[in-house]
Design a protein around this motif. Structure first.
Motif, short mmCIF file in Angstrom:
data_model
loop_
_atom_site.label_atom_id
_atom_site.label_comp_id
_atom_site.label_asym_id
_atom_site.label_seq_id
_atom_site.Cartn_x
_atom_site.Cartn_y
_atom_site.Cartn_z
N LYS A 56 23.41 50.46 7.99
CA LYS A 56 22.49 49.49 8.59
C LYS A 56 21.36 50.20 9.32
O LYS A 56 20.20 49.74 9.30
CB LYS A 56 23.25 48.58 9.54
N PHE A 57 21.67 51.32 9.97
CA PHE A 57 20.65 52.11 10.65
C PHE A 57 19.57 52.57 9.67
O PHE A 57 18.37 52.45 9.95
CB PHE A 57 21.30 53.32 11.33
N VAL A 58 20.00 53.09 8.53
CA VAL A 58 19.05 53.55 7.51
C VAL A 58 18.20 52.39 7.00
O VAL A 58 16.98 52.51 6.83
CB VAL A 58 19.80 54.22 6.34
N THR A 59 18.84 51.23 6.80
CA THR A 59 18.11 50.06 6.30
C THR A 59 17.05 49.60 7.30
O THR A 59 15.89 49.36 6.94
CB THR A 59 19.09 48.91 6.01
N LEU A 60 17.47 49.45 8.57
CA LEU A 60 16.54 48.98 9.60
C LEU A 60 15.45 50.01 9.88
O LEU A 60 14.32 49.64 10.24
CB LEU A 60 17.31 48.66 10.88
N LEU A 61 15.79 51.28 9.73
CA LEU A 61 14.79 52.33 9.94
C LEU A 61 13.79 52.34 8.80
O LEU A 61 12.57 52.50 9.02
CB LEU A 61 15.49 53.69 10.05
N ALA A 62 14.27 52.13 7.59
CA ALA A 62 13.39 52.18 6.41
C ALA A 62 12.39 51.03 6.40
O ALA A 62 11.22 51.21 6.02
CB ALA A 62 14.23 52.17 5.13
N ASP A 63 12.84 49.83 6.79
CA ASP A 63 11.91 48.69 6.75
C ASP A 63 11.07 48.56 8.03
O ASP A 63 10.27 47.62 8.16
CB ASP A 63 12.66 47.38 6.48
N GLY A 64 11.25 49.48 8.98
CA GLY A 64 10.43 49.50 10.18
C GLY A 64 10.90 48.61 11.31
O GLY A 64 10.33 48.64 12.41
N THR A 65 11.96 47.82 11.08
CA THR A 65 12.44 46.90 12.10
C THR A 65 12.93 47.63 13.34
O THR A 65 12.60 47.25 14.47
CB THR A 65 13.57 46.02 11.54
N LEU A 66 13.70 48.69 13.14
CA LEU A 66 14.28 49.41 14.27
C LEU A 66 13.20 50.11 15.08
O LEU A 66 13.22 50.08 16.32
CB LEU A 66 15.31 50.43 13.76
N VAL A 67 12.25 50.74 14.41
CA VAL A 67 11.18 51.44 15.12
C VAL A 67 10.34 50.47 15.93
O VAL A 67 10.05 50.70 17.12
CB VAL A 67 10.30 52.22 14.12
N GLN A 68 9.96 49.36 15.31
CA GLN A 68 9.13 48.38 16.01
C GLN A 68 9.88 47.78 17.19
O GLN A 68 9.32 47.64 18.30
CB GLN A 68 8.71 47.27 15.05
N SER A 69 11.15 47.42 17.00
CA SER A 69 11.94 46.83 18.08
C SER A 69 12.11 47.81 19.24
O SER A 69 12.01 47.43 20.41
CB SER A 69 13.31 46.40 17.55
N THR A 70 12.38 49.07 18.90
CA THR A 70 12.56 50.08 19.95
C THR A 70 11.27 50.30 20.73
O THR A 70 11.28 50.42 21.96
CB THR A 70 13.03 51.41 19.33
N LEU A 71 10.14 50.35 20.03
CA LEU A 71 8.85 50.56 20.71
C LEU A 71 8.53 49.38 21.62
O LEU A 71 8.05 49.58 22.75
CB LEU A 71 7.74 50.74 19.68
N VAL A 72 8.81 48.17 21.17
CA VAL A 72 8.51 46.98 21.99
C VAL A 72 9.35 46.98 23.26
O VAL A 72 8.83 46.84 24.37
CB VAL A 72 8.75 45.70 21.17
N THR A 73 10.66 47.14 23.11
CA THR A 73 11.54 47.14 24.27
C THR A 73 11.26 48.34 25.18
O THR A 73 11.28 48.21 26.41
CB THR A 73 13.02 47.16 23.83
N GLY A 74 10.98 49.49 24.58
CA GLY A 74 10.66 50.66 25.37
C GLY A 74 9.39 50.46 26.18
O GLY A 74 9.32 50.84 27.36
N LEU A 75 8.37 49.84 25.58
CA LEU A 75 7.11 49.59 26.28
C LEU A 75 7.31 48.59 27.41
O LEU A 75 6.81 48.79 28.52
CB LEU A 75 6.06 49.07 25.29
N GLU A 76 8.05 47.53 27.13
CA GLU A 76 8.33 46.53 28.17
C GLU A 76 9.07 47.16 29.35
O GLU A 76 8.70 46.95 30.51
CB GLU A 76 9.18 45.40 27.59
N SER A 77 10.09 47.93 29.03
CA SER A 77 10.90 48.55 30.08
C SER A 77 10.09 49.58 30.88
O SER A 77 10.17 49.63 32.11
CB SER A 77 12.13 49.23 29.47
N LEU A 78 9.31 50.39 30.18
CA LEU A 78 8.55 51.45 30.84
C LEU A 78 7.49 50.88 31.77
O LEU A 78 7.37 51.31 32.93
CB LEU A 78 7.91 52.35 29.80
N ILE A 79 6.72 49.91 31.29
CA ILE A 79 5.67 49.32 32.13
C ILE A 79 6.28 48.61 33.33
O ILE A 79 5.83 48.76 34.47
CB ILE A 79 4.79 48.37 31.31
N GLY A 80 7.32 47.81 33.08
CA GLY A 80 7.99 47.13 34.19
C GLY A 80 8.59 48.11 35.18
O GLY A 80 8.54 47.92 36.40
#
Length: 259
Positions: A56-80
């Motif tokens: 599942k990790f490979v699948t989510l990484l390949a279609d960009g879902t995991l990267v996008q989700s991680t960047l969004v949550t990381g940005l929200e957490s970092l700014i807050g």
């Protein structure tokens, strides 16, 4: 030369042993987990499966879902995290400079600290909408209170003899704050930063649970509704990685401040 090489080896080997031990624990845990699922000691639909998580990790990484989700949550957490910790620490230290104001605000601060900040999430989402702004606001509010309390508590614990000495030498309250109180409070502030790493992620993820269309919290929640436990674990491991990155950033900041 041989002695220097030996000394370097002695310095490196403990860290290498720790790293190897951490890898061994991780591999051993995942191996036992995989064995328990394959032997049907544990139901896969309740616990997931390491090999399935990897796929599942490979699948989510390949279609960009995991990267996008991680960047969004990381940005929200970092700014807050940055907003809440900065203004909370400044406010906490500022209360030491204004003791009368601190006494007036004390019951409100205690009440705000005792209030489960997550309970404010629905209200904040109504105010800020379902976009990234509401998740940043939740993370900032939670980290603000923690930073304020730790900074103010640290300022109150400064050695009173040093403060009296500064006053006897004719120092103003601002000079005492700048030379004694602020430097002595830094360990407390750093401790607050470490606590806030988890709180910032909690704020962002809870906001994504309630109302969001992207982010790791949304990924975990949506996968949970589909009983896709492997995807849930991928999201959780990504959150753990974010926590490690933020904590390491705090460590780098602590080293920089110590110079």
């Amino acid at each position: 030369m041989a002695e220097q090489a030996q000394q370097r080896g002695l310095l490196i080997s403990p860290w290498l042993l720790i790293l190897l031990g951490q890898i061994a624990l991780t591999v051993g845990f995942l191996g036992l987990w995989e064995i328990a699922i394959r032997a049907e000691w544990l139901p896969v639909y309740l616990y997931g499966q390491p090999s399935g998580i990897a796929k599942k990790f490979v699948t989510l990484l390949a279609d960009g879902t995991l990267v996008q989700s991680t960047l969004v949550t990381g940005l929200e957490s970092l700014i807050g995290f940055v907003i809440g910790c900065f203004f909370g620490s400044v406010a906490g230290l500022g209360l030491w400079l204004t003791p009368r104001l601190a006494l007036m605000l004390r019951p409100f601060i205690v009440a705000a600290n005792g209030l489960p900040k997550i309970a404010l999430a629905p209200l904040i989402i109504v105010w800020f909408g379902i976009g990234i702004e509401s998740k940043i606001a939740i993370a900032a509010i939670i980290t603000f209170i923690v930073s304020l309390m730790t900074a103010y508590s640290g300022a109150q614990e400064v050695d009173q003899d040093l403060i009296r000495l500064m006053r006897s030498l004719g120092a103003t309250r601002w000079q005492t704050f700048r030379k004694i109180v602020a430097p002595a409070t830094m360990p407390w502030i750093i401790s607050g930063l470490r606590l806030n790493v988890g709180f910032a992620l909690i704020g962002a993820v809870v906001g994504e649970y309630i109302a969001a269309k992207q982010g790791l919290g949304y990924l975990v929640y949506y996968a949970g509704t589909l009983y896709d436990l492997n995807a849930v674990w991928v999201g959780l491991f990504a959150l753990m990685l974010l926590a490690l990155v933020l904590d390491y950033s705090v460590t780098l900041l602590e080293r920089w401040l110590s110079y």
